[in-house]
Design a protein around this motif. Structure first.
Motif, PDB file in Angstrom:
ATOM      1  N   TYR A 133       0.726  -1.342   0.092  1.00 41.46           N
ATOM      2  CA  TYR A 133       0.099  -0.001  -0.050  1.00 41.46           C
ATOM      3  C   TYR A 133       0.886   1.362   0.186  1.00 41.46           C
ATOM      4  O   TYR A 133       0.561   2.312  -0.580  1.00 41.46           O
ATOM      5  N   LEU A 202      -6.890  16.977   0.855  1.00 42.09           N
ATOM      6  CA  LEU A 202      -7.922  16.640   0.223  1.00 42.09           C
ATOM      7  C   LEU A 202      -8.312  18.168  -0.642  1.00 42.09           C
ATOM      8  O   LEU A 202      -8.323  18.964  -0.009  1.00 42.09           O
ATOM      9  N   GLU A 210      -6.550   7.325   2.446  1.00 45.01           N
ATOM     10  CA  GLU A 210      -7.041   6.352   3.090  1.00 45.01           C
ATOM     11  C   GLU A 210      -8.203   5.293   3.002  1.00 45.01           C
ATOM     12  O   GLU A 210      -8.348   4.233   3.343  1.00 45.01           O
ATOM     13  N   GLN A 211      -9.158   5.723   2.127  1.00 42.71           N
ATOM     14  CA  GLN A 211     -10.044   4.784   1.615  1.00 42.71           C
ATOM     15  C   GLN A 211      -9.555   3.780   0.560  1.00 42.71           C
ATOM     16  O   GLN A 211      -9.970   2.711   0.885  1.00 42.71           O
ATOM     17  N   ASP A 212      -8.537   3.744  -0.154  1.00 43.11           N
ATOM     18  CA  ASP A 212      -8.098   2.849  -0.716  1.00 43.11           C
ATOM     19  C   ASP A 212      -6.788   2.350  -0.471  1.00 43.11           C
ATOM     20  O   ASP A 212      -6.454   1.232  -0.480  1.00 43.11           O
ATOM     21  N   LEU A 213      -5.856   3.378  -0.018  1.00 45.82           N
ATOM     22  CA  LEU A 213      -4.498   2.807   0.063  1.00 45.82           C
ATOM     23  C   LEU A 213      -4.220   2.588   1.769  1.00 45.82           C
ATOM     24  O   LEU A 213      -3.104   2.695   2.302  1.00 45.82           O
ATOM     25  N   VAL A 214      -5.328   2.549   2.690  1.00 40.19           N
ATOM     26  CA  VAL A 214      -5.171   2.670   4.090  1.00 40.19           C
ATOM     27  C   VAL A 214      -4.695   3.940   4.684  1.00 40.19           C
ATOM     28  O   VAL A 214      -5.287   4.613   5.190  1.00 40.19           O
ATOM     29  N   PRO A 282     -15.049  15.599  -2.640  1.00 42.67           N
ATOM     30  CA  PRO A 282     -14.572  14.294  -2.939  1.00 42.67           C
ATOM     31  C   PRO A 282     -13.141  14.353  -3.683  1.00 42.67           C
ATOM     32  O   PRO A 282     -12.859  15.698  -3.943  1.00 42.67           O
ATOM     33  N   ARG A 283     -12.688  13.308  -3.497  1.00 39.40           N
ATOM     34  CA  ARG A 283     -11.341  13.502  -3.936  1.00 39.40           C
ATOM     35  C   ARG A 283     -11.324  12.793  -5.568  1.00 39.40           C
ATOM     36  O   ARG A 283     -12.062  11.655  -5.781  1.00 39.40           O
ATOM     37  N   ARG A 285     -10.080  10.898  -8.909  1.00 39.33           N
ATOM     38  CA  ARG A 285      -8.988   9.562  -9.245  1.00 39.33           C
ATOM     39  C   ARG A 285      -7.635  10.271  -9.593  1.00 39.33           C
ATOM     40  O   ARG A 285      -7.675  11.221  -9.950  1.00 39.33           O
TER      41      ARG A 285
ATOM     42  N   SER B 218     -11.916  -0.180   3.868  1.00 38.82           N
ATOM     43  CA  SER B 218     -12.921   0.182   2.589  1.00 38.82           C
ATOM     44  C   SER B 218     -13.590  -1.145   2.296  1.00 38.82           C
ATOM     45  O   SER B 218     -14.285  -1.168   1.347  1.00 38.82           O
ATOM     46  N   THR B 322     -15.260   7.962  -1.953  1.00 38.46           N
ATOM     47  CA  THR B 322     -15.064   9.125  -3.054  1.00 38.46           C
ATOM     48  C   THR B 322     -14.103   9.869  -2.312  1.00 38.46           C
ATOM     49  O   THR B 322     -13.646  10.878  -3.088  1.00 38.46           O
ATOM     50  N   ALA B 324     -15.089  12.236   0.163  1.00 39.37           N
ATOM     51  CA  ALA B 324     -15.954  13.364   0.601  1.00 39.37           C
ATOM     52  C   ALA B 324     -16.165  13.047   2.039  1.00 39.37           C
ATOM     53  O   ALA B 324     -16.767  12.118   2.242  1.00 39.37           O
ATOM     54  N   VAL B 576     -12.803   0.508  -4.535  1.00 41.56           N
ATOM     55  CA  VAL B 576     -13.410   0.855  -3.244  1.00 41.56           C
ATOM     56  C   VAL B 576     -14.641   1.478  -3.444  1.00 41.56           C
ATOM     57  O   VAL B 576     -15.503   1.200  -2.673  1.00 41.56           O
TER      58      VAL B 576
END
Lengths: 322, 591
Positions: A133, A202, A210-214, A282-283, A285, B218, B322, B324, B576
């Protein structure tokens, strides 16, 4: 200034900045709480104000291990690389008339260079962590840095052209008539976009998303090493805000109140904007961010440069189009 | 296939049973009578695949969805009149969305070494169900490449749902983990892509294998997906489930009928009372209990409250995924408001265990209507807010539109139901198609979209919350007067006030609590639309105080099955969001 005084002043500035960064974490948490219909930390001290001290103590006393298989030397070095260059970047910032540690003629370039150095911290930290990660986070950091750095510097070249100087103090003086935010709105917008990316906040915090890469490149960090990364991020917010104030909002200029107070107020207001943006967006991609940087931001920065150049030449004035 | 669903079988559509009898003759060994309205046929194992193939492809308005496949251990069952001899029975449940009709097929297998032909060629969605049947009953499927356990650990001994397998930890020697057994477990849990036939390189570049979960922020629960990555692009995904398995179906065989109700709340732990409904629908059907109108209305109202709290959590966590960070906090404020109402009515928050056999636990408290009205007045403006914050935000759109899009075909192929199939264009909602608990009396719409992507799934759920508010408003306006529990000998527990006055009711109360109520022998099915999709409880009563077999068909289980097909080509960041849009609950997957 003699060497002894410079060292003393530097130490004082570093202390002040560390406290400012600490206080800012509290401001952010209470601010986010306010924006999100919750309280935020409100237990330690009045309004939870001493929370950041409790956090610092906690982080200082936490176990701090190098993960198995990690590169111990690089792993320790990376957090220092995250915080020290940003602190160094403050050397050229003018807090008031003549109130600067080093009035470098290349001030703008120096500050940007110091901000850019932090990417080494992320890439090295990611590599040394021996974690997949973290590695993905490091890759993103490198790719992202390449894309925003390209227009980061270009976005403020308009200001440099108008003021005719790279010295932050002289740029402030050039705004005594009119703030550059009025003549360079596009430059400011692009500068802030890149600034958010430079401070890894952000919506451009893809390297630690942190959502996808911890926690991205920071996944394996804990205790004081983590705190240094964290510190670097908050110092970067303050540095980017300070640069934006200096370049676009007339630095320490302002009526009645003394210069440093004006400077502090303006930096504080801009730093709050960072919190506000974090709360609402939101972030994207990471490929979307890279595409935006190269296909939109860079051409716009070039266009801004071209127009400003044309106006400056046509006005026939080298120092202050206003 | 068309996106129209008929609520009644069309004129001239053949009766599938007559058709099968004409075509397969003796292969139809028996037609079993149950209290359910759909036919239950025993099929000769030799013709097992052919019959499915026929129903899937040859009949007009085919049975395109395999709702589930499961086993029943018949070895200790006493009442099996009219059923062919069987050791382990394999049951498949097929649904034709176009007919809005079901058919259930059974296949008798040997008790010692159960075998059956695989159905994965006909219904790809049978894959995980066959693995489950192997895991739980030891059924081996001829034609399957491999038999991997799915819910139990890979090194588990025995097949838990067999009657010979222990149900309690105290029935076996204490469990000890030694360094050796720990190391062995580590090895057993490792996933080797080469062994699974997954590629290890692409265009000469070695793929990075990333263990996504079971502990990852996630994955929304303890869910592990092994990803093969080329850079950030997913080349293959291999879901590994079972980390949340608690043996709910085995527990059902040890509890009384009444005592199992609290467990159902915890199957889909965000759904609260919603999953009590199908269980009780099945039990009440078997008992022949007619639930009074007031109890039905209370059940509907509470179910819709839970649908809203569940969808709110989905909405917030998807927005969170996403990037947010704020919406989830706003939505927790709303959920708190909903829980205030739920708490006042039921006395509990997430798992009220409020429904009873024949009704609900108690009548509505004084002042409930003001609380409900307050919530109904509060919510719509908030939903408008979220529309602005999330659905209309440009950054949110570029993160969700076109991401993980799949059509109705793919949904049916993998037995995916619920908001997924509605977001792809099929208005398939049990509340409309097969109204239960009085849903036919309410006016509401079934929102659908056609894109089938993450954005569409979010939109569908956002609209469903508005529909739920409509239903709650109607419950509030029309709440009928009358009793909240059926006046029936099998309704349980019996009225408290009466137990203190007549000895019959007191004895009834005592034996029902101690040994369980004797539900009549037979098989029954309860089907509902939960917040996650099609949920079905199939119960078998052998005349005991508890169930002989309780089969739980949970939507989350099947909804995850499409991951290996949908994920390749996505980036990790999109993945995710796809996971969030599935809105699975791991306990609902693993049971």
């Amino acid at each position: 200034m003699n060497a002894g005084l410079t060292i003393l002043m530097s130490l004082a500035l570093i202390m002040a900045l560390l406290v400012a960064a600490g206080v800012f974490t509290w401001v952010e948490r209470r601010g986010l709480g306010f924006l999100q219909e919750r309280l935020g930390p409100n237990r330690v001290g009045p309004f939870g104000f001493l929370q950041w001290i409790a956090d610092t103590v906690k982080l200082l006393t936490k176990e701090d291990e190098v993960p198995p298989g990690g590169d111990a030397v690089t792993f320790r070095l990376a957090p220092a690389l995250a915080a020290i260059p940003v602190l160094a970047g403050f050397a050229v910032v003018g807090f008031g008339p003549g109130l600067t540690l080093s009035a470098l003629d290349m001030g703008v370039i120096f500050a940007l260079a110091m901000l850019a150095l932090t990417v080494y911290a992320m890439v090295l930290g990611a590599w040394a962590s021996h974690n997949r990660y973290a590695l993905l986070g490091g890759l993103r950091a490198a790719a992202q840095m390449l894309s925003y750095e390209a227009f980061f510097g270009l976005s403020l070249m308009g200001v440099v052209m108008i003021s005719g100087s790279l010295n932050l103090g002289q740029i402030v003086e050039a705004q005594s008539g009119l703030w550059f935010i009025v003549t360079q709105p596009l430059g400011f917008a692009l500068f802030m976009l890149a600034g958010i990316a430079a401070a890894h906040r952000l919506p451009f915090d893809l390297q630690e998303s942190e959502q996808d890469l911890v926690a991205g490149f920071m996944t394996e960090y804990s205790g004081m090493s983590f705190a240094l990364f964290f510190l670097g991020e908050y110092l970067a917010i303050i540095l980017v805000s300070a640069l934006a104030v200096t370049l676009f909002f007339g630095g320490w200029l302002g009526p009645i109140l003394p210069g440093p107070v004006w400077f502090g107020l303006k930096v504080g207001a801009l730093a709050l904007a960072f919190i506000w943006i974090r709360a609402i967006l939101p972030r994207p991609r990471y490929d979307q961010l890279v595409a935006f940087a190269w296909k939109w931001a860079l051409p716009l920065a070039l266009l801004n440069l071209l127009l400003t150049g044309a106006i400056v030449v046509l006005a026939g004035a080298g120092g202050g189009a206003a | 296939m068309t996106t129209e669903i008929m609520t009644k079988p069309a004129e001239g559509v053949d009766d599938p049973v007559a058709d099968l009898r004409a075509r397969f003759g003796d292969a139809i060994q028996a037609e079993q009578q149950t209290v359910d309205t759909f036919p239950v046929l025993w099929i000769d194992p030799a013709q097992w695949v052919a019959v499915h193939e026929h129903l899937r492809r040859a009949v007009p308005q085919p049975f395109t969805l395999m709702a589930e496949l499961y086993g029943i251990d018949e070895t200790t069952r006493r009442h099996r009149a009219g059923q062919p001899a069987s050791g382990v029975t394999l049951v498949s449940h097929l649904i034709s969305p176009e007919r809005n009709a079901d058919i259930r097929l059974k296949c008798a297998c040997d008790a010692e070494a159960p075998r059956a032909p695989t159905l994965t060629e006909v219904y790809p969605g049978a894959d995980w169900y066959e693995r489950e049947a192997f895991d739980m009953f030891g059924v081996r499927f001829d034609g399957r490449a491999s038999h991997r356990r799915i819910l139990m650990p890979p090194d588990w001994k025995g097949h838990p749902l067999r009657k010979t397998h222990h149900a309690r930890a105290t029935e076996v020697a204490p469990y000890r983990m030694t360094p050796e057994s720990f190391a062995a477990t580590e090895v057993a849990n490792a996933i080797d892509p080469a062994e699974l036939g997954l590629p290890t390189e692409r265009d000469g570049v070695e793929l990075m294998v990333l263990n996504f979960g079971p502990h990852h922020p996630s994955t929304h629960g303890v869910f592990r997906i092994v990803l093969g990555l080329d850079g950030e692009e997913i080349v293959w995904a291999y879901p590994d489930i079972g980390y949340h398995h608690r043996g709910a179906e085995k527990m059902a065989e040890r509890q009384t009928w009444h005592g199992f109700i609290p467990y159902t709340d915890r199957i889909d732990y965000l759904g609260g009372v919603i999953s009590e409904m199908p269980y009780l629908l099945a039990v009440e059907k078997l008992c022949g209990i007619e639930v009074p109108a007031r109890a039905q209305c209370i059940r509907v109202m509470l179910s819709e409250f839970f649908r809203i709290t569940s969808h709110l959590l989905f909405y917030g966590t998807l927005a969170q995924d996403t990037g947010a960070m704020s919406p989830v906090f706003y939505m927790f404020v709303d959920r708190e408001k909903a829980y205030k109402v739920i708490q006042t009515i039921t006395g509990a928050r997430m798992h009220p265990a409020f429904f009873r056999i024949g009704g609900v636990a108690m009548d509505l408290p004084t002042g409930w209507d003001d609380l409900v009205r307050e919530f109904l007045d509060w919510m719509p403006a908030r939903l408008d807010d979220y529309e602005r914050q999330a659905m209309n935000s440009e950054l949110f759109r570029i993160r969700t539109q076109g991401v993980a899009a799949y059509d109705v075909e793919t949904c049916l192929k993998w037995s995916v139901t619920g908001p997924h199939i509605r977001a792809a264009g099929l208005p398939w909602d049990m509340r409309k198609l097969r109204p239960y608990s009085g849903y036919e009396n309410y006016e509401f719409d079934v929102p659908t979209r056609t894109e089938g992507d993450c954005y569409a799934r979010t939109w569908v759920r956002a609209q469903e919350m508005r529909e739920s508010l409509k239903i709650i408003r109607q419950c509030l306006d029309w709440m009928p007067e009358g009793p909240v529990k059926a006046d029936h000998p099998l309704a349980f527990p019996p009225p408290r006030a009466q137990t203190l006055h007549d000895i019959e009711t007191l004895i009834h109360h005592f034996t029902g609590t101690a040994y369980g109520t004797r539900v009549p022998v037979g098989e029954a099915t309860g089907q509902i639309e939960s917040a996650r999709g099609f949920t079905q409880y199939s119960i078998v009563s052998d005349g005991e105080g508890g169930s002989y077999r309780t089969r739980i068909r949970t939507p989350s289980f099947a909804n995850l099955q499409a991951i290996p097909e949908v994920a390749p080509g996505m980036t990790v960041a999109d993945f995710v969001i796809y996971l969030a849009s599935i809105d699975h609950v791991m306990s609902d997957v693993d049971k």
